[in-house]
Write an enzyme that holds these catalytic residues in place. Structure first.
Site, PDB file in Angstrom:
ATOM      1  N   ILE A  11       5.838   2.822  17.201  1.00  0.00           N
ATOM      2  CA  ILE A  11       5.254   1.667  17.903  1.00  0.00           C
ATOM      3  C   ILE A  11       6.148   0.434  17.758  1.00  0.00           C
ATOM      4  N   LEU A  32      13.594   3.737   6.511  1.00  0.00           N
ATOM      5  CA  LEU A  32      13.917   5.057   7.081  1.00  0.00           C
ATOM      6  C   LEU A  32      13.033   6.181   6.525  1.00  0.00           C
ATOM      7  N   LYS A  83       1.259   6.904   7.677  1.00  0.00           N
ATOM      8  CA  LYS A  83       0.160   6.986   8.655  1.00  0.00           C
ATOM      9  C   LYS A  83      -0.471   8.366   8.833  1.00  0.00           C
ATOM     10  N   SER A 123      -6.174   0.157  12.736  1.00  0.00           N
ATOM     11  CA  SER A 123      -6.464   1.379  13.497  1.00  0.00           C
ATOM     12  C   SER A 123      -7.948   1.488  13.790  1.00  0.00           C
ATOM     13  N   TYR A 147      -5.852   7.018   3.997  1.00  0.00           N
ATOM     14  CA  TYR A 147      -5.085   6.253   4.998  1.00  0.00           C
ATOM     15  C   TYR A 147      -5.962   5.160   5.601  1.00  0.00           C
ATOM     16  N   LYS A 151      -5.998   0.726   5.490  1.00  0.00           N
ATOM     17  CA  LYS A 151      -6.118  -0.215   6.627  1.00  0.00           C
ATOM     18  C   LYS A 151      -7.274  -1.182   6.374  1.00  0.00           C
ATOM     19  N   TYR A 175      -5.529  -0.327  16.831  1.00  0.00           N
ATOM     20  CA  TYR A 175      -5.044   0.554  17.903  1.00  0.00           C
ATOM     21  C   TYR A 175      -5.976   1.739  18.070  1.00  0.00           C
ATOM     22  N   PHE A 176      -6.183   2.159  19.307  1.00  0.00           N
ATOM     23  CA  PHE A 176      -6.873   3.420  19.564  1.00  0.00           C
ATOM     24  C   PHE A 176      -5.811   4.536  19.514  1.00  0.00           C
ATOM     25  N   ASN A 177      -5.625   5.366  20.524  1.00  0.00           N
ATOM     26  CA  ASN A 177      -4.681   6.486  20.335  1.00  0.00           C
ATOM     27  C   ASN A 177      -3.401   6.286  21.144  1.00  0.00           C
ATOM     28  N   ASN A 196       0.281  16.702  13.653  1.00  0.00           N
ATOM     29  CA  ASN A 196      -1.174  16.727  13.470  1.00  0.00           C
ATOM     30  C   ASN A 196      -1.881  16.204  14.706  1.00  0.00           C
ATOM     31  N   LEU A 198      -2.637  15.188  18.722  1.00  0.00           N
ATOM     32  CA  LEU A 198      -2.731  16.050  19.897  1.00  0.00           C
ATOM     33  C   LEU A 198      -1.488  16.012  20.796  1.00  0.00           C
TER      34      LEU A 198
HETATM   35  P1  NAD Z   1       5.953   5.235  12.215  1.00  0.00           P
HETATM   36  O1  NAD Z   1       5.858   6.067  10.984  1.00  0.00           O
HETATM   37  O2  NAD Z   1       6.664   5.792  13.399  1.00  0.00           O
HETATM   38  O3  NAD Z   1       6.614   3.809  11.860  1.00  0.00           O
HETATM   39  C1  NAD Z   1       6.432   3.183  10.613  1.00  0.00           C
HETATM   40  C2  NAD Z   1       7.804   2.732  10.131  1.00  0.00           C
HETATM   41  O4  NAD Z   1       7.659   2.059   8.868  1.00  0.00           O
HETATM   42  C3  NAD Z   1       8.784   3.888   9.891  1.00  0.00           C
HETATM   43  O5  NAD Z   1       9.992   3.620  10.578  1.00  0.00           O
HETATM   44  C4  NAD Z   1       8.992   3.911   8.382  1.00  0.00           C
HETATM   45  O6  NAD Z   1      10.305   4.324   8.033  1.00  0.00           O
HETATM   46  C5  NAD Z   1       8.707   2.460   8.000  1.00  0.00           C
HETATM   47  N1  NAD Z   1       8.206   2.235   6.625  1.00  0.00           N
HETATM   48  C6  NAD Z   1       7.184   2.869   5.990  1.00  0.00           C
HETATM   49  N2  NAD Z   1       7.015   2.355   4.752  1.00  0.00           N
HETATM   50  C7  NAD Z   1       7.945   1.382   4.590  1.00  0.00           C
HETATM   51  C8  NAD Z   1       8.280   0.483   3.533  1.00  0.00           C
HETATM   52  N3  NAD Z   1       7.632   0.506   2.360  1.00  0.00           N
HETATM   53  N4  NAD Z   1       9.316  -0.368   3.718  1.00  0.00           N
HETATM   54  C9  NAD Z   1      10.001  -0.408   4.881  1.00  0.00           C
HETATM   55  N5  NAD Z   1       9.730   0.408   5.923  1.00  0.00           N
HETATM   56  C10 NAD Z   1       8.711   1.292   5.774  1.00  0.00           C
HETATM   57  O7  NAD Z   1       4.447   4.814  12.607  1.00  0.00           O
HETATM   58  P2  NAD Z   1       3.917   4.194  13.972  1.00  0.00           P
HETATM   59  O8  NAD Z   1       3.210   5.262  14.720  1.00  0.00           O
HETATM   60  O9  NAD Z   1       4.978   3.415  14.638  1.00  0.00           O
HETATM   61  O10 NAD Z   1       2.781   3.229  13.386  1.00  0.00           O
HETATM   62  C11 NAD Z   1       3.055   1.866  13.091  1.00  0.00           C
HETATM   63  C12 NAD Z   1       1.846   1.262  12.410  1.00  0.00           C
HETATM   64  O11 NAD Z   1       0.704   1.401  13.250  1.00  0.00           O
HETATM   65  C13 NAD Z   1       1.470   1.939  11.085  1.00  0.00           C
HETATM   66  O12 NAD Z   1       1.048   0.949  10.177  1.00  0.00           O
HETATM   67  C14 NAD Z   1       0.327   2.846  11.459  1.00  0.00           C
HETATM   68  O13 NAD Z   1      -0.544   3.087  10.375  1.00  0.00           O
HETATM   69  C15 NAD Z   1      -0.359   2.029  12.547  1.00  0.00           C
HETATM   70  N6  NAD Z   1      -1.118   2.864  13.495  1.00  0.00           N
HETATM   71  C16 NAD Z   1      -0.507   3.892  14.144  1.00  0.00           C
HETATM   72  C17 NAD Z   1      -1.239   4.696  15.013  1.00  0.00           C
HETATM   73  C18 NAD Z   1      -0.586   5.861  15.725  1.00  0.00           C
HETATM   74  O14 NAD Z   1      -1.298   6.691  16.286  1.00  0.00           O
HETATM   75  N7  NAD Z   1       0.730   5.983  15.755  1.00  0.00           N
HETATM   76  C19 NAD Z   1      -2.598   4.445  15.246  1.00  0.00           C
HETATM   77  C20 NAD Z   1      -3.186   3.359  14.583  1.00  0.00           C
HETATM   78  C21 NAD Z   1      -2.435   2.570  13.711  1.00  0.00           C
HETATM   79  C1  UD1 Z   2      -6.069  10.708  14.229  1.00  0.00           C
HETATM   80  C2  UD1 Z   2      -6.554  10.269  12.860  1.00  0.00           C
HETATM   81  C3  UD1 Z   2      -6.773   8.772  12.890  1.00  0.00           C
HETATM   82  C4  UD1 Z   2      -5.513   8.045  13.320  1.00  0.00           C
HETATM   83  C5  UD1 Z   2      -5.082   8.591  14.684  1.00  0.00           C
HETATM   84  C6  UD1 Z   2      -3.801   7.988  15.168  1.00  0.00           C
HETATM   85  C7  UD1 Z   2      -7.716  12.209  11.924  1.00  0.00           C
HETATM   86  C8  UD1 Z   2      -9.036  12.781  11.537  1.00  0.00           C
HETATM   87  N1  UD1 Z   2      -7.749  10.997  12.520  1.00  0.00           N
HETATM   88  O1  UD1 Z   2      -7.058  10.345  15.166  1.00  0.00           O
HETATM   89  O2  UD1 Z   2      -7.169   8.316  11.601  1.00  0.00           O
HETATM   90  O3  UD1 Z   2      -5.744   6.656  13.405  1.00  0.00           O
HETATM   91  O4  UD1 Z   2      -4.897  10.006  14.569  1.00  0.00           O
HETATM   92  O5  UD1 Z   2      -2.729   8.409  14.389  1.00  0.00           O
HETATM   93  O6  UD1 Z   2      -6.679  12.801  11.693  1.00  0.00           O
HETATM   94  N2  UD1 Z   2      -6.916  17.852  18.653  1.00  0.00           N
HETATM   95  C9  UD1 Z   2      -6.920  19.187  18.987  1.00  0.00           C
HETATM   96  N3  UD1 Z   2      -5.857  19.948  18.601  1.00  0.00           N
HETATM   97  C10 UD1 Z   2      -4.805  19.455  17.886  1.00  0.00           C
HETATM   98  C11 UD1 Z   2      -4.819  18.086  17.546  1.00  0.00           C
HETATM   99  C12 UD1 Z   2      -5.897  17.308  17.930  1.00  0.00           C
HETATM  100  O7  UD1 Z   2      -7.849  19.678  19.630  1.00  0.00           O
HETATM  101  O8  UD1 Z   2      -3.876  20.222  17.552  1.00  0.00           O
HETATM  102  C13 UD1 Z   2      -8.042  17.012  19.107  1.00  0.00           C
HETATM  103  C14 UD1 Z   2      -8.808  16.316  17.998  1.00  0.00           C
HETATM  104  O9  UD1 Z   2      -9.850  17.116  17.527  1.00  0.00           O
HETATM  105  C15 UD1 Z   2      -9.288  15.029  18.708  1.00  0.00           C
HETATM  106  C16 UD1 Z   2      -8.181  14.739  19.723  1.00  0.00           C
HETATM  107  O10 UD1 Z   2      -7.475  15.964  19.897  1.00  0.00           O
HETATM  108  O11 UD1 Z   2     -10.482  15.297  19.417  1.00  0.00           O
HETATM  109  C17 UD1 Z   2      -7.200  13.671  19.267  1.00  0.00           C
HETATM  110  O12 UD1 Z   2      -6.698  14.008  17.977  1.00  0.00           O
HETATM  111  P1  UD1 Z   2      -5.524  13.183  17.277  1.00  0.00           P
HETATM  112  O13 UD1 Z   2      -4.391  13.007  18.215  1.00  0.00           O
HETATM  113  O14 UD1 Z   2      -5.242  13.826  15.958  1.00  0.00           O
HETATM  114  O15 UD1 Z   2      -6.149  11.720  17.064  1.00  0.00           O
HETATM  115  P2  UD1 Z   2      -7.510  11.279  16.319  1.00  0.00           P
HETATM  116  O16 UD1 Z   2      -8.214  12.430  15.726  1.00  0.00           O
HETATM  117  O17 UD1 Z   2      -8.266  10.419  17.261  1.00  0.00           O
END
Ligand code: NAD
Ligand code: UD1
Length: 328
Positions: A11, A32, A83, A123, A147, A151, A175-177, A196, A198
């Site tokens: 992100i 990294l 995350k 999140s 996790y 948050k 953030y949602f998904n 993990n 989808l």
């Molecule tokens: P990501 O893992 O791709 O990016 C996180 C970055 O932070 C990585 O580049 C990692 O190397 C760096 N990092 C981790 N710990 C560190 C530290 N101690 N010092 C310096 N750098 C560090 O994750 P993302 O998907 O880009 O998510 C960004 C943020 O959004 C996270 O806080 C995550 O929890 C939150 N978030 C993500 C999602 C999602 O679905 N991706 C959903 C909700 C919230």
């Molecule tokens: C997951 C995390 C959530 C996190 C979010 C974004 C869990 C329980 N929740 O949310 O805390 O903020 O990711 O990183 O892990 N699904 C399948 N098959 C798969 C994978 C997922 O059917 O192989 C389904 C799940 O049951 C769900 C949907 O797809 O209904 C989305 O899953 P996923 O992408 O993992 O996101 P969340 O579960 O919403």
């Protein structure tokens, strides 16, 4: 200058593109732990800008002080953190240490250097199992895994900090998904190992790296029995950060989603259609901890920030696949 922590991640890197489009100067700190250094070269290719990068851990206070000493940092967008929900259950101390320690260190150094503007990546996981839909920002908060607890704890730390020193402007974005990828095809989501989430899993089945997608449950009380989520294109999410930065004042909390739910089957069918590929799939048992349905109320972000997601599920499916095809 805007400090983007975790700016080489999924992100963060997409947000940097939008920041530069809006003429912000950006600086990145990343250790990294879940990203690759080459992202900075790709960002340069996309934006045409050289972006200063510090490979450093946010928990290293001495190094962080030096970064604040050497740069005039006005605001911080704090993405850095671990995350993965499942991993956080296996290694809770590692998650609490990294996510909370890095945030505390960052906030201490910000205060020391009179930098009072912060946007934090939270999140939708902080809503636990919502009682009704769509989810509004004032719904009760709870979590089911370490996790999510990091948050929630960080949100509380930020609220307490604001009470103690209201020079701070703090925006918490839930953030949602997020899925999808930059339209250049150069940047996207690249999880290590077996995904993990989808969309990364669907993409790996499409490329043949994984054989079959397991659909976790088809007996939920939803439109087709499969889980429903609010998928948002990462570029829309990135725009939400720029709008937040332009509207910082006091303590604010916003959902970033689209307001629309999409089921697992709907997402898979759309992916197959727009990319003209077949996804092998089977129905599997429900995944522990999953909720049936989750989507955001986006009214507050629209009213106060003017934020509205624009990209469609089709865009998300096309861009996610395009990135992985280009970077295999
Ligand atoms: P990501 O893992 O791709 O990016 C996180 C970055 O932070 C990585 O580049 C990692 O190397 C760096 N990092 C981790 N710990 C560190 C530290 N101690 N010092 C310096 N750098 C560090 O994750 P993302 O998907 O880009 O998510 C960004 C943020 O959004 C996270 O806080 C995550 O929890 C939150 N978030 C993500 C999602 C999602 O679905 N991706 C959903 C909700 C919230
Ligand atoms: C997951 C995390 C959530 C996190 C979010 C974004 C869990 C329980 N929740 O949310 O805390 O903020 O990711 O990183 O892990 N699904 C399948 N098959 C798969 C994978 C997922 O059917 O192989 C389904 C799940 O049951 C769900 C949907 O797809 O209904 C989305 O899953 P996923 O992408 O993992 O996101 P969340 O579960 O919403």
């Amino acid at each position: 200058m805007i400090l983007v922590t975790g700016g080489l991640g999924y992100i963060g890197s997409h947000t940097i593109i939008e920041l530069i489009k809006n003429n912000y100067e950006v600086l990145v700190v990343d250790n990294l732990s879940n990203s690759k250094r080459e992202v900075i070269d790709k960002l340069k290719k996309i934006t045409g800008k050289e972006i200063p990068l510090y490979i450093s851990d946010l928990c290293d206070k001495k190094a962080l002080r030096q970064i604040f000493q050497d740069n005039k940092i006005d605001s911080v967008i704090h993405f850095a953190g671990f995350k993965a929900v499942g991993e956080s259950v296996e290694k809770p101390l590692m998650y609490y240490r990294n996510n909370i320690d890095s945030t505390l260190t960052l906030l201490e150094v910000m205060e020391e250097f009179n930098c009072f503007n912060m946007i934090f990546s939270s999140s939708a996981t902080v809503y636990g199992s919502p009682k009704s839909l769509p989810i509004k920002e004032d719904f009760p908060l709870s979590t089911t895994n370490p996790y999510g607890s990091t948050k929630l704890f960080i949100e509380q730390i930020l609220k307490d900090l604001y009470v103690s020193n209201n020079k701070f402007n703090i925006t918490i974005l839930r953030y949602f998904n997020p899925i999808g990828a930059d339209e250049s095809g150069l940047l996207g989501e690249d999880p290590r190992g077996i995904p993990n989430n989808l969309m990364p899993y669907i993409v790996k089945v499409a490329t043949g790296e994984l054989e079959t997608l397991s659909i976790f449950g088809d007996d939920y009380d939803t439109c087709d029995g499969t889980g429903v989520r609010d998928y948002i294109h990462v570029t829309d999410l990135a725009r939400g950060h720029v709008l937040s930065l332009k509207n910082q004042h006091g303590l604010r909390i916003y959902n970033l989603g689209t307001g629309h739910g999409t089921s697992v089957l709907e997402l898979v069918n759309t992916f197959e259609k727009v990319n003209n590929v077949k996804i092998n799939k089977k129905i599997a048992p429900r995944r522990a901890g999953d909720i049936a349905e989750c989507f955001a109320s986006c009214d507050k972000a629209f009213k106060e920030l003017g934020f509205k997601a624009e990209k469609t599920i089709e865009d998300m499916c096309r861009d996610s696949y395009n990135y992985v095809k280009n970077n295999k």
